[in-house]
Design an enzyme around this catalytic site. Structure first.
Site, mmCIF file in Angstrom:
data_model
loop_
_atom_site.group_PDB
_atom_site.id
_atom_site.type_symbol
_atom_site.label_atom_id
_atom_site.label_comp_id
_atom_site.label_asym_id
_atom_site.label_seq_id
_atom_site.Cartn_x
_atom_site.Cartn_y
_atom_site.Cartn_z
ATOM 1 N N ARG A 257 0.857 -1.315 0.038
ATOM 2 C CA ARG A 257 0.060 0.090 0.023
ATOM 3 C C ARG A 257 0.986 1.400 0.054
ATOM 4 N NH1 ARG A 257 -5.051 -1.949 3.754
ATOM 5 N NH2 ARG A 257 -5.336 -4.134 2.784
ATOM 6 N N ARG A 272 1.271 1.294 10.427
ATOM 7 C CA ARG A 272 0.851 1.690 9.024
ATOM 8 C C ARG A 272 2.126 1.427 8.194
ATOM 9 N NH1 ARG A 272 -3.301 4.188 7.153
ATOM 10 N NH2 ARG A 272 -4.094 4.950 9.287
ATOM 11 N N GLU A 344 -8.276 -0.186 13.681
ATOM 12 C CA GLU A 344 -8.897 -1.295 12.940
ATOM 13 C C GLU A 344 -7.840 -2.082 12.878
ATOM 14 O OE1 GLU A 344 -9.866 0.264 8.820
ATOM 15 O OE2 GLU A 344 -9.787 -1.605 8.193
ATOM 16 N N SER A 347 -11.597 -5.994 8.835
ATOM 17 C CA SER A 347 -12.655 -5.611 8.130
ATOM 18 C C SER A 347 -13.233 -6.639 7.094
ATOM 19 C CB SER A 347 -12.097 -4.417 7.421
ATOM 20 O OG SER A 347 -13.049 -3.943 6.538
ATOM 21 N N ARG A 385 -0.603 -5.366 12.227
ATOM 22 C CA ARG A 385 -1.315 -4.757 13.157
ATOM 23 C C ARG A 385 -1.681 -5.938 14.308
ATOM 24 N NH1 ARG A 385 -5.360 -0.169 10.280
ATOM 25 N NH2 ARG A 385 -3.518 0.831 9.391
#
Length: 422
Positions: A257, A272, A344, A347, A385
């Site tokens: 990403r 991140r 988060e 998801s 994460r």
RNA sequence: GGAGAGGUGGCCGAGCCAGGUUGAAGGCGCUUCCCUGCUAAGGAAGUGAGGGGUACUGCCCCUCCGUGGGUUCAAAUCCCACCCUCUCCGCCA
């Protein structure tokens, strides 16, 4: 893209969905007008084409003297047909663009509004009572598990190395996740992380999310940001056996990403990053079963996070914060002690038939007709994460980290202690 | 990187270099029926998708043979470009 019939039959439902998303409801009327124009063009083209064909069919058997007259007429018709064809192509393209501009129609019950308007559905586990919580990087460095400094030296910001027990922890998490997925009936998959434009486009990542996608210019390939892309692409262009649904796949892939527009956010540690590994669940179901499957995916996510003994809450993401292809999204947010808030971790999205229409994935139903299937995806374990949440929530006053029981068989120890590197 | 072969319906596979009821032979699969104590085998029929129209559960029309152009009154069939797949050689693992 959305169903044309829904657009025509229940335009107000689509407008309402657009409004809930804080998107333009006017796109609905633009699409309806384009549909009207398209159908007019179809009528004109087909009438001319039918005449051309019927005359043309008689030419080989026509008498010599009639032949010349027929040829002359069809010659004129050919010009008209060509013109009508051009008009039709333009009308089709305009309609297609108008239709694609509309986001997926949300499921009833999705909260309206933007990022802040989510609804908390559930809170699971108890928050740890940690006097002066250290963050995951401090803990991870002390345990010799995470090396961000060298990640930056070699690859730049937002890169890292997992070392020793850090690497072993990733492998243990992936194994635990895959074991649960297999037990639940998912087919485990290791998938391509480089995909062609068609797969990226079809899954909807080249729309508003395009700036976060890595592209390999020289080869015209994209680096996937999630295994959702290769798992959705797996059946693209296929007609599936309706009786075989649901098809469930658990894919392991690296995720890339660009994190454009996140400068300054989550700069510390590995929360991140530009690259991480993830086990993703993906389901192909009958559209009528999609909402139930969505609940099941959420259930499996909760089961995994609970097995790791992490405190977390489940939110129903508001319409305005959904991607274009999601009709509803549930996020599981784990408690991050050093930040004093939920973040988060996983998801689960229900894309109904939005993706399958773009990717042309259908299933033969009881009536024997192929119809678009519903696609759903859910994170089982986003490794970095999960490590963040694990280290922070299970940290002990002595600097060690408790390993939850479910993970112990895969990791081989019940505690991670400073000095025990390798 | 060099040299070839090929992309046709759910699948396999003809047709393409004699362009005109070819939406496409044949096979497999599937559906229904017959046969059978049951199953298998065998026999008969049916069976692509998308779109438009409609006096709309029946019918009519258009489009689709990798994609996009072109030639032609007419193209799966001829021409061009592109994409993709496969095989062989080389190279790397």
């Amino acid at each position: 893209m959305i169903d044309v019939r829904l657009l025509r039959d229940e335009p107000e439902r689509v407008r309402a969905s657009q409004r809930a998303r804080r998107a333009d409801p006017g796109l609905v009327d633009a699409a309806l007008a384009a549909d009207e124009a398209r159908r007019g063009a179809i009528g004109r083209f087909e009438a001319l084409r039918a005449e051309q064909r019927s005359i043309g069919a008689g030419i080989p058997s026509a008498a010599a003297d009639e032949k010349a007259a027929l040829l002359a007429r069809t010659k004129d018709l050919a010009v008209d047909v060509k013109a009508a064809q051009v008009e039709l192509d333009e009308a089709e393209a305009a309609f297609d663009a108008a239709l694609r501009a509309i986001d997926n129609v949300i499921v009833d019950g999705v909260p309206e509004g933007g990022e802040e308007d989510f609804v908390v559905l559930d809170e699971i586990g108890t928050l740890p009572d940690i006097a002066d919580p250290r963050d995951h990087l401090a803990i991870g460095e002390a345990l010799g598990m995470i090396d961000v400094e060298r990640g930056v030296k070699v690859s730049g910001s937002r890169f890292y190395y997992l070392t020793g027990w850090g690497a072993r922890l990733e492998l243990a998490l992936v194994n635990l996740a895959m074991a649960q997925a297999i037990e639940t009936g998912f087919t485990p998959m290791v998938v391509p992380a480089l995909v062609r434009p068609a797969a990226m486009e079809g899954t909807g990542f080249l729309g508003q999310a395009a700036e976060n996608v890595y592209r390999l210019e020289a080869d015209d390939l994209y680096l996937v940001g999630t295994a959702e892309v290769p798992l959705a692409g797996y059946h693209m262009g296929e007609v599936l056996d309706g009786a075989a649904l649901p098809l469930r796949y658990a894919g392991l892939s690296p995720c890339f990403r660009r994190e454009a527009g996140t400068y300054g956010k989550d700069t510390r540690g590995i929360f991140r990053v530009h690259q991480f590994d993830k086990v993703e669940m993906f389901s192909y179901t009958h559209p009528d079963d999609a909402e139930a499957e969505h609940e099941r995916l959420l259930g499996w996510e909760k089961r995994f996070l609970s097995a790791l003994e992490l405190p977390f809450r489940v939110i129903d993401v508001a319409a305005g914060d959904l991607g274009a292809s999601a009709a509803r999204k549930f996020d599981c947010e784990a408690w991050i002690p050093s930040q004093g808030r939920y973040r988060e971790l996983t998801s689960a999205s229900n894309c109904t038939t939005f993706q399958s229409r773009r990717l042309d994935i259908r299933a033969r139903g009881d009536d024997g007709r192929p119809a678009p299937v519903a696609t759903l995806n859910g994170t089982l374990c986003a490794v970095t994460r999960t490590i963040v949440a694990l280290l922070e929530n299970h940290q002990q006053p002595d600097g060690s980290v408790r390993v939850p029981a479910a993970l112990q068989p895969h990791l081989g120890v019940d505690t991670l202690r400073p000095g025990e590197d390798r």
